[in-house]
Design an enzyme around this catalytic site. Structure first.
Site, PDB file in Angstrom:
ATOM      1  N   HIS A  41       0.716  -1.170  -0.267  1.00  0.00           N
ATOM      2  CA  HIS A  41       0.013   0.055  -0.144  1.00  0.00           C
ATOM      3  C   HIS A  41       0.777   1.322  -0.072  1.00  0.00           C
ATOM      4  O   HIS A  41       1.521   1.641   0.898  1.00  0.00           O
ATOM      5  CB  HIS A  41      -0.870   0.084   1.204  1.00  0.00           C
ATOM      6  CG  HIS A  41      -1.993  -1.013   1.091  1.00  0.00           C
ATOM      7  ND1 HIS A  41      -2.028  -2.398   1.514  1.00  0.00           N
ATOM      8  CD2 HIS A  41      -3.468  -1.146   0.793  1.00  0.00           C
ATOM      9  CE1 HIS A  41      -2.804  -3.223   1.606  1.00  0.00           C
ATOM     10  NE2 HIS A  41      -3.444  -2.677   1.349  1.00  0.00           N
ATOM     11  N   SER A 102       7.043   5.836   2.133  1.00  0.00           N
ATOM     12  CA  SER A 102       7.191   4.790   1.748  1.00  0.00           C
ATOM     13  C   SER A 102       8.404   4.584   0.399  1.00  0.00           C
ATOM     14  O   SER A 102       9.374   3.836   0.520  1.00  0.00           O
ATOM     15  CB  SER A 102       6.912   3.402   2.372  1.00  0.00           C
ATOM     16  OG  SER A 102       5.737   3.484   1.958  1.00  0.00           O
ATOM     17  N   ASP A 145      -4.426  -4.753  -6.242  1.00  0.00           N
ATOM     18  CA  ASP A 145      -5.087  -4.659  -5.083  1.00  0.00           C
ATOM     19  C   ASP A 145      -3.989  -5.106  -3.974  1.00  0.00           C
ATOM     20  O   ASP A 145      -3.187  -6.708  -4.140  1.00  0.00           O
ATOM     21  CB  ASP A 145      -5.669  -5.298  -5.196  1.00  0.00           C
ATOM     22  CG  ASP A 145      -6.226  -5.063  -3.564  1.00  0.00           C
ATOM     23  OD1 ASP A 145      -7.318  -5.318  -2.968  1.00  0.00           O
ATOM     24  OD2 ASP A 145      -6.005  -6.496  -3.126  1.00  0.00           O
ATOM     25  N   GLY A 146      -3.514  -4.502  -2.953  1.00  0.00           N
ATOM     26  CA  GLY A 146      -2.001  -4.846  -1.920  1.00  0.00           C
ATOM     27  C   GLY A 146      -2.170  -5.942  -2.021  1.00  0.00           C
ATOM     28  O   GLY A 146      -1.378  -6.469  -1.363  1.00  0.00           O
ATOM     29  N   ASP A 166       0.422  -1.829   4.533  1.00  0.00           N
ATOM     30  CA  ASP A 166       0.289  -0.271   5.220  1.00  0.00           C
ATOM     31  C   ASP A 166      -1.227   0.065   4.733  1.00  0.00           C
ATOM     32  O   ASP A 166      -0.815   1.076   3.799  1.00  0.00           O
ATOM     33  CB  ASP A 166       1.483   0.686   5.113  1.00  0.00           C
ATOM     34  CG  ASP A 166       1.655   1.953   5.810  1.00  0.00           C
ATOM     35  OD1 ASP A 166       0.327   2.039   7.200  1.00  0.00           O
ATOM     36  OD2 ASP A 166       2.317   2.724   5.478  1.00  0.00           O
TER      37      ASP A 166
HETATM   38  N1  SAM Z   1       3.158   3.103   2.364  1.00  0.00           N
HETATM   39  C1  SAM Z   1       3.297   4.632   2.279  1.00  0.00           C
HETATM   40  C2  SAM Z   1       4.414   5.525   3.020  1.00  0.00           C
HETATM   41  O1  SAM Z   1       4.542   5.051   4.277  1.00  0.00           O
HETATM   42  O2  SAM Z   1       4.158   6.331   3.068  1.00  0.00           O
HETATM   43  C3  SAM Z   1       1.216   5.312   3.153  1.00  0.00           C
HETATM   44  C4  SAM Z   1       0.281   4.926   2.456  1.00  0.00           C
HETATM   45  S1  SAM Z   1      -1.457   5.221   2.893  1.00  0.00           S
HETATM   46  C5  SAM Z   1      -1.327   4.572   4.864  1.00  0.00           C
HETATM   47  C6  SAM Z   1      -2.628   3.308   2.439  1.00  0.00           C
HETATM   48  C7  SAM Z   1      -2.034   3.692   0.584  1.00  0.00           C
HETATM   49  O3  SAM Z   1      -2.575   2.849   0.501  1.00  0.00           O
HETATM   50  C8  SAM Z   1      -3.086   4.867  -0.190  1.00  0.00           C
HETATM   51  O4  SAM Z   1      -2.320   5.667  -0.802  1.00  0.00           O
HETATM   52  C9  SAM Z   1      -4.494   4.039  -0.406  1.00  0.00           C
HETATM   53  O5  SAM Z   1      -4.907   4.850  -1.956  1.00  0.00           O
HETATM   54  C10 SAM Z   1      -3.583   2.371  -1.101  1.00  0.00           C
HETATM   55  N2  SAM Z   1      -4.255   1.932  -0.798  1.00  0.00           N
HETATM   56  C11 SAM Z   1      -6.106   1.666  -0.149  1.00  0.00           C
HETATM   57  N3  SAM Z   1      -6.523  -0.006  -1.133  1.00  0.00           N
HETATM   58  C12 SAM Z   1      -5.038  -0.433  -1.288  1.00  0.00           C
HETATM   59  C13 SAM Z   1      -5.159  -1.847  -1.835  1.00  0.00           C
HETATM   60  N4  SAM Z   1      -6.233  -2.392  -1.722  1.00  0.00           N
HETATM   61  N5  SAM Z   1      -4.483  -2.076  -2.393  1.00  0.00           N
HETATM   62  C14 SAM Z   1      -3.349  -1.232  -2.492  1.00  0.00           C
HETATM   63  N6  SAM Z   1      -3.234   0.148  -2.515  1.00  0.00           N
HETATM   64  C15 SAM Z   1      -4.273   0.361  -1.730  1.00  0.00           C
END
Ligand code: SAM
Length: 284
Positions: A41, A102, A145-146, A166
């Site tokens: 994510h 990240s 999807d993550g 995350d």
């Molecule tokens: N890891 C990043 C950092 O530390 O800089 C912050 C990530 S943020 C908490 C979560 C991210 O996950 C968001 O940008 C959101 O759009 C994305 N997201 C939400 N659902 C997701 C999914 N199912 N798969 C991948 N990304 C997703």
């Protein structure tokens, strides 16, 4: 998906998470063998702290802005320095205007033999991330999807590396998804290092997550660290003031490093008083 990390970029939770991320990757750099970072994510990659979203949240003012001004002992300062150097590299002018997320922090620590896979589902954030890592042969931004990516990319062919999970915690079942997603990945790659981020609002949910993660490696307390950092008392409807990380298969050096660094983050990151941290092993 309504979550926009830009509101939170550079806040206390990002600072703690990214310091740990840098410590782990710095450790992985010690051996010449290649490693892979899988960021399930990933977010937008770089955040404009002068932009509307970051300005509205202003969370970075009590996070990275305070840390840049903080004074550290020599020992703690040396451990935090690689993280602060990366943030400074995104801010060549004097003022703090940009904050790396990240995937960009991880990218800064890749050697030529190392690789990064970063998943981001939200189209605008993904477009920013693709731009930030354009023409980078070591980094792959995937529109996946993550949670799916977690099983698709684990284990990596390098057999060394870090998985950062995350999620945005927009849904009620995100704690279950995190525990299940970790269990599936860990079954396929028990020697990988994992960082699981969570909001520490409800004790029962966080304890349950730690218990479920700990149960995967039956009894070995050296295999998982639980770190929680709180900057102010949590109120039910207020903004998040405490966040946690479960670090599975941590570098053997990490616990001692965090014991040096975390006490020195309490004063700069505290909101209306000193912050508090908790660092413990998670038994199986
Ligand atoms: N890891 C990043 C950092 O530390 O800089 C912050 C990530 S943020 C908490 C979560 C991210 O996950 C968001 O940008 C959101 O759009 C994305 N997201 C939400 N659902 C997701 C999914 N199912 N798969 C991948 N990304 C997703």
């Amino acid at each position: 998906m309504n979550y926009r990390h830009a509101f939170h970029a550079g806040n206390f939770a990002d600072v703690i998470k990214h310091i740990v991320l840098v410590r782990i990757l710095t450790y992985l750099q010690e051996k010449p063998a290649a490693f892979r970072v899988i960021d399930t994510h990933a977010g937008a990659g770089v955040y404009d702290l002068t932009g509307e979203e970051a300005a509205r949240g202003s969370e970075w003012l009590t996070g990275i802005a305070r840390l840049m001004q903080a004074r550290f002992s020599d020992a703690a300062g040396a451990l935090v320095a690689p993280y602060l150097d990366i943030v400074r590299a995104f801010n060549p002018q004097r003022d703090l205007r940009s904050y790396p997320g990240s995937p960009l922090i991880a990218r800064a620590l890749l050697r030529p033999q190392d690789r990064l896979v970063a998943c981001e589902l939200e189209p605008v954030a993904r477009k920013h991330l693709v731009n930030a890592l354009r023409r980078d042969v070591q980094a792959n931004v995937v529109d996946l999807d993550g949670w799916t990516a977690l099983s698709a990319f684990v284990p990596p062919k390098e057999r060394r590396g870090l998985v950062l999970i995350d999620p945005p915690f927009e849904h009620k079942d995100e704690f279950d998804r995190l525990a299940d997603g970790f269990a599936g990945a860990f079954a396929k790659w028990p020697t990988g290092c994992y960082m699981l981020w969570y909001p520490a609002k409800r004790r029962r949910a966080t304890d349950d997550l730690a218990r479920r993660v700990g149960a995967e490696f039956g009894g070995d307390a050296d295999r998982c660290l639980r770190l929680e950092f709180s900057v102010a008392p949590q109120t039910p409807d207020g903004p998040l003031t405490a966040a946690g990380l479960l670090i599975v298969n941590p570098p053997w050096t990490l616990r001692a490093e965090l014991k040096l660094v975390l006490p020195e983050l309490e004063k700069p990151l505290g909101q209306g008083g000193a912050a508090r941290f908790r660092l413990e092993a998670v038994g199986g």
